[in-house]
Motif scaffolding. Structure first.
Motif, PDB file in Angstrom:
ATOM      1  N   LEU A   1    -211.528  19.764  -6.805  1.00  0.00           N
ATOM      2  CA  LEU A   1    -210.326  19.115  -7.335  1.00  0.00           C
ATOM      3  C   LEU A   1    -209.170  20.098  -7.513  1.00  0.00           C
ATOM      4  CD1 LEU A   1    -211.796  16.635  -9.988  1.00  0.00           C
ATOM      5  CD2 LEU A   1    -210.573  16.044  -7.888  1.00  0.00           C
ATOM      6  N   LEU A   2    -209.476  21.387  -7.601  1.00  0.00           N
ATOM      7  CA  LEU A   2    -208.419  22.390  -7.729  1.00  0.00           C
ATOM      8  C   LEU A   2    -207.555  22.468  -6.479  1.00  0.00           C
ATOM      9  CD1 LEU A   2    -210.473  25.264  -9.412  1.00  0.00           C
ATOM     10  CD2 LEU A   2    -208.993  23.595 -10.538  1.00  0.00           C
ATOM     11  N   LEU A   3    -208.068  21.948  -5.360  1.00  0.00           N
ATOM     12  CA  LEU A   3    -207.264  21.915  -4.138  1.00  0.00           C
ATOM     13  C   LEU A   3    -206.138  20.885  -4.223  1.00  0.00           C
ATOM     14  CD1 LEU A   3    -210.107  22.114  -1.470  1.00  0.00           C
ATOM     15  CD2 LEU A   3    -208.521  23.949  -2.112  1.00  0.00           C
ATOM     16  N   VAL A   4    -206.272  19.900  -5.125  1.00  0.00           N
ATOM     17  CA  VAL A   4    -205.264  18.841  -5.243  1.00  0.00           C
ATOM     18  C   VAL A   4    -203.887  19.416  -5.580  1.00  0.00           C
ATOM     19  CG1 VAL A   4    -204.592  16.765  -6.517  1.00  0.00           C
ATOM     20  CG2 VAL A   4    -206.972  17.081  -5.789  1.00  0.00           C
ATOM     21  N   PRO A   5    -203.768  20.359  -6.535  1.00  0.00           N
ATOM     22  CA  PRO A   5    -202.443  20.962  -6.760  1.00  0.00           C
ATOM     23  C   PRO A   5    -202.135  22.138  -5.840  1.00  0.00           C
ATOM     24  CG  PRO A   5    -203.959  21.704  -8.457  1.00  0.00           C
ATOM     25  CD  PRO A   5    -204.713  20.700  -7.619  1.00  0.00           C
ATOM     26  N   THR A   6    -203.137  22.931  -5.479  1.00  0.00           N
ATOM     27  CA  THR A   6    -202.834  24.187  -4.782  1.00  0.00           C
ATOM     28  C   THR A   6    -202.404  23.973  -3.334  1.00  0.00           C
ATOM     29  OG1 THR A   6    -205.226  24.435  -4.413  1.00  0.00           O
ATOM     30  CG2 THR A   6    -204.257  25.670  -6.236  1.00  0.00           C
ATOM     31  N   VAL A   7    -202.998  23.007  -2.636  1.00  0.00           N
ATOM     32  CA  VAL A   7    -202.603  22.769  -1.237  1.00  0.00           C
ATOM     33  C   VAL A   7    -201.144  22.318  -1.144  1.00  0.00           C
ATOM     34  CG1 VAL A   7    -202.991  21.334   0.792  1.00  0.00           C
ATOM     35  CG2 VAL A   7    -204.939  22.390  -0.381  1.00  0.00           C
ATOM     36  N   PRO A   8    -200.713  21.284  -1.891  1.00  0.00           N
ATOM     37  CA  PRO A   8    -199.295  20.920  -1.799  1.00  0.00           C
ATOM     38  C   PRO A   8    -198.347  21.989  -2.319  1.00  0.00           C
ATOM     39  CG  PRO A   8    -200.416  19.584  -3.451  1.00  0.00           C
ATOM     40  CD  PRO A   8    -201.472  20.313  -2.708  1.00  0.00           C
ATOM     41  N   MET A   9    -198.769  22.788  -3.316  1.00  0.00           N
ATOM     42  CA  MET A   9    -197.914  23.883  -3.766  1.00  0.00           C
ATOM     43  C   MET A   9    -197.693  24.877  -2.628  1.00  0.00           C
ATOM     44  SD  MET A   9    -199.149  24.752  -7.673  1.00  0.00           S
ATOM     45  CE  MET A   9    -198.077  26.191  -7.789  1.00  0.00           C
ATOM     46  N   THR A  10    -198.750  25.169  -1.888  1.00  0.00           N
ATOM     47  CA  THR A  10    -198.648  26.108  -0.769  1.00  0.00           C
ATOM     48  C   THR A  10    -197.689  25.593   0.305  1.00  0.00           C
ATOM     49  OG1 THR A  10    -200.923  26.834  -1.182  1.00  0.00           O
ATOM     50  CG2 THR A  10    -199.979  27.372   0.963  1.00  0.00           C
ATOM     51  N   VAL A  11    -197.630  24.276   0.460  1.00  0.00           N
ATOM     52  CA  VAL A  11    -196.787  23.685   1.500  1.00  0.00           C
ATOM     53  C   VAL A  11    -195.349  23.486   1.022  1.00  0.00           C
ATOM     54  CG1 VAL A  11    -196.451  21.624   2.925  1.00  0.00           C
ATOM     55  CG2 VAL A  11    -198.761  22.547   2.572  1.00  0.00           C
ATOM     56  N   LEU A  12    -195.163  23.062  -0.234  1.00  0.00           N
ATOM     57  CA  LEU A  12    -193.866  22.547  -0.669  1.00  0.00           C
ATOM     58  C   LEU A  12    -192.993  23.526  -1.435  1.00  0.00           C
ATOM     59  CD1 LEU A  12    -195.055  19.016  -1.856  1.00  0.00           C
ATOM     60  CD2 LEU A  12    -193.906  19.585   0.278  1.00  0.00           C
TER      61      LEU A  12
END
Length: 460
Positions: free
Chosen positions: A118-129
């Motif tokens: 579930l930690l990927l839910v914030p970290t992936v879009p942060m990395t992109v956006l």
């Protein structure tokens, strides 16, 4: 509503998943079982749990360092940045209770895997956006989502509590909590490294660093964690604890300790830049000091528990809140006098004493119910076994509630800073509020747990 307990039983095999044999029996209170079988398994689960929780805490704290990257091109004022560090604390606090209950519902191993992914839910879009031009509303959503890392602490503590015998729970839980808390300075050191090498133009590199670590935590949980058989959520325990006045008294005290730790950890870098702008003209200048407070606060947490074991939890907590009030007063005087050395010393003292208080207040909780259970036995209202069972039940429920309420202190700290800077352009009003809160905490500790009299609980 319920709380998590474990029984020493031989249970039907728990499906541990492919690659891990199930634990068909778990009896940590049996000395022979512990020596021959239990201890190695418990240690393996503890170290994997520490790593997974550490990564969760780091994700929860991402915005404490991300805001240092948000320069003029993002168009966000200091008040807006304090909101970005407040919303992760809010979601983390809300998730602590359901995360605690999830351990029995899904199994410790399975839930650790789920909560890590579930930690990927914030970290992936942060990395992109994360880049100039992103809207503030998008940043608020991303910041809020990092709160999922705050729930990991609760489920990790509930799970590790099941593995250890009573005589060893304190040390194991202290290591688990301290290792998790170190995620706050760790992510700030990662931010410092990015600032010092790539520069402030690349905030997305900070969450990117954690993407492989999150996957590694999930894989480690799948490979090396176990699920304790017989764990269950006891119906009604949280509801019963919510009606007990000691639950809300201890929650108030935990806002003062853990709430201060996580709130200051999120806000420290911003406050340094605002209070001493001439000394910290760039984010990297502030980042060199931002991690120090959370680091010392994490490292001294076990000391609070140790002192409480020797001197009594209420005594340590009382004097600790006095010291926190003095620390906040020192910071206020230093800010008004623009003395950076005194300011830094006062703030580090606040981190140290918040860490000590985390340990001492947690130690008070089981002592409260042990004392009340002894009174029930001495007055003939319960037999010893029933009283001990009630004390364990209430202790687990109170720890769950206090952990959730205490984490909300991180929101209050950041909101206090925001409103203070909005109102006067300084943090003076926030420091006065902190002094008042710590004074309330040491007064309540004295009146309820330290004042001599027939109602005083022995051993707290």
């Amino acid at each position: 509503m319920s709380t998590l307990t474990s029984t020493a039983v031989t249970a039907p095999p728990v499906t541990a998943g492919r690659g891990r044999p199930p634990l068909d029996d778990w009896s940590p209170e049996d000395p022979d079982f512990w020596r021959t079988t239990g201890a190695p398994i418990a240690r393996r689960n503890l170290w994997v749990s520490i790593f997974a929780e550490h990564v969760g805490f780091s994700v929860w704290s991402l915005w404490s360092v991300t805001v240092l990257f948000l320069g003029p091109e993002y168009g966000i004022d200091p008040a807006g940045k304090f909101l970005l560090t407040a919303v992760p604390a809010a979601l983390g606090a809300v998730l602590r209770l359901p995360y605690t209950l999830a351990v029995a519902r899904f199994g410790g191993r399975r839930w650790t895997i789920i909560s890590a992914m579930l930690l990927l839910v914030p970290t992936v879009p942060m990395t992109v956006l994360l880049a100039p031009g992103v809207s503030y509303s998008t940043l608020m959503v991303l910041a809020c989502l990092t709160g999922v890392g705050g729930g990991n602490f609760a489920s990790s503590m509930a799970n590790i509590n099941l593995f250890y015998p009573s005589r060893l729970k304190g040390r194991a839980l202290g290591l688990n909590a301290g290792g998790g808390n170190l995620g706050v300075p760790a992510v700030q050191l990662v931010g410092l490294a990015v600032l010092a090498t790539a520069g402030a133009a690349y905030p997305r590199l900070v969450p990117a660093v954690y993407l492989p670590l999150i996957v590694l935590a999930a894989l480690a949980a799948a490979r090396w964690l176990d699920t304790v058989p017989g764990a269950r959520n006891e119906p009604g325990a949280l509801r019963e604890a919510a009606r007990d006045p000691h639950t809300w008294i201890m929650s108030l005290l935990y806002i003062g300790t853990f709430g201060s730790f996580i709130g200051f950890g999120f806000a420290f870098g911003q406050v340094l830049q605002l209070q001493f702008a001439e000394r910290f003209p760039t984010p990297v200048d502030a980042a060199w000091l931002t991690f120090l407070g959370p680091l010392v606060g994490s490292l001294v947490r076990p000391l609070g528990g140790h002192l409480a074991d020797r001197l009594g939890g209420a005594r340590v907590s009382f004097w600790n809140f006095v010291a926190m009030a003095v620390g906040a007063a020192t910071v206020l005087c230093a800010a008004r006098g623009h003395s950076f050395g005194l300011y830094l010393a006062g703030f580090l003292a606040l981190f140290v004493f918040s860490g000590v208080g985390n340990g001492s207040t947690y130690k008070m909780i089981p002592a409260i119910f042990r004392a009340r259970a002894a009174d029930l036995v001495s007055t003939g209202r319960r037999d010893p076994e029933a009283a001990a069972r009630w004390a364990r039940r209430m202790t687990g429920a109170l720890i769950g509630i206090a952990g959730a309420v205490g984490a909300s202190g991180g929101v209050l700290v950041n909101v206090a800073f925001r409103q203070s800077f909005l109102g006067s352009g300084t943090a003076d009003a926030a420091y006065l509020a902190f002094i008042g809160w710590y004074a309330l905490c040491f007064a309540v500790t004295w009146i309820v747990y330290r004042r001599p009299g027939s109602n005083r609980l022995p051993g707290v």
